[in-house]
Design a protein around this motif. Structure first.
Motif: not given
Length: 312
Positions: A22-24, A136-148
């Protein structure tokens, strides 16, 4: 003011393994937003015009000037949305969820266009390697709402302590702000003297930017979410230039340690979070590492405020 009143005693637990993806992704989102502030704001020394600030809901650019007045971009880690507001009454928002950097980038600029806000940025990350173009960045796609949300809660508490620490210094001092290049919350004190030319060397960052940032002697402290090489959220403290005996100084609390490889003092977030009084524990680290820098760097003693009456 007693330091127990700075922020709540209960600080959230943070685990790098749960946070890292998520941070990334969020760091890259903040780089896009930060670059919009950069391109629309007059240059302020040491790149202070590019940073974000901790807000009661997340992170904010603060007011940014443009042709129709001011606008602002806010990350809301409670409602999990990005809000764009302008002084002419126009607003737009994006939802924050597990989405690619490319998707975030495209929708954000579509919303800005709808509001009549023109901003042409350098559309690749800084201080990261590899630097995948945002579009072009389709690699980074994480988002955990609780952790953020937990991470933001930690930033709220840390920000309050950093502001307290900043208030104790009478010399030139930076705001408490978040640099999206390394995604760290930082506060920096200045001796007032010029420093040797910085060598630069940060990935995908012009040396001239680093050299201007470190044009004068500094003692800097901050908070960082960790990396694969150092998988721990942690506080850090360093000075530039670094005296030979800086790392030999005794600092507090006892859990703090010096990294010869990094040339910095570190204190793990979990040490602060688990302590009976996290604010007091963190202030020990901030104050003692500054004293180490000031002592070894021969800073003028008058720059330090009188702490008489403050809880230690």
């Amino acid at each position: 003011m007693p330091i127990t009143n700075i922020c709540p005693k209960k600080w959230p637990e943070l685990a790098f393994e749960s946070l890292k993806d998520t941070l990334a992704t969020v760091q890259l989102w903040t780089q896009i937003v930060g670059k919009i502030r950069l391109i629309k704001t007059p240059w302020i020394n040491h790149s202070w015009h590019v940073t974000l600030y901790v807000s009661p809901r997340g992170l904010t650019t603060g007011s940014i000037p443009y042709v129709d007045g001011n606008f602002q971009i806010d990350f809301d880690f409670v409602a999990h949305e990005l809000l764009i507001i302008a002084s002419n009454g126009k607003t737009e928002k994006l939802n924050l969820y597990p989405r690619t950097v490319a998707s975030f980038y495209a929708e954000l600029f579509k919303k800005l266009d709808a509001m009549g806000i023109e901003a042409k940025i350098y559309a690749k990350p800084n201080e990261l390697d590899p630097a995948i173009p945002f579009a072009q960045d389709e690699v980074h796609k994480s988002y955990d709402a609780v952790q953020m949300n937990l991470y933001w809660q930690a930033l709220v508490n840390i920000n309050s302590v950093f502001v307290k620490f900043r208030s104790e210094f009478t010399g030139k001092c930076s705001p408490v702000h978040l640099f999206w290049g390394a995604f760290d919350l930082a506060v920096t004190r200045f001796s007032g003297r010029e420093a040797p030319l910085h060598p630069g060397g940060a990935p995908n960052m012009p040396d001239r930017v680093m050299q201007e940032a470190y044009s004068h002697e500094v003692s800097s402290a901050g908070f960082w979410g960790g990396s694969e090489q150092f998988p721990h959220p942690a506080f850090y403290a360093y000075c530039y230039p670094t005296p030979a005996d800086f790392g030999e100084q005794v600092v507090e609390p006892s859990e703090a340690f010096y990294s010869n490889e990094m040339g910095e003092f570190f204190l793990l977030y979990e040490v602060v979070q688990r302590s009976e009084n996290p604010a007091a524990k963190l202030l020990q680290f901030l104050r003692s590492t500054y004293i180490a820098a000031a002592k070894t760097g021969n800073w003028d003693s008058h720059l330090q405020c009188d702490l008489t009456g403050y809880e230690k």
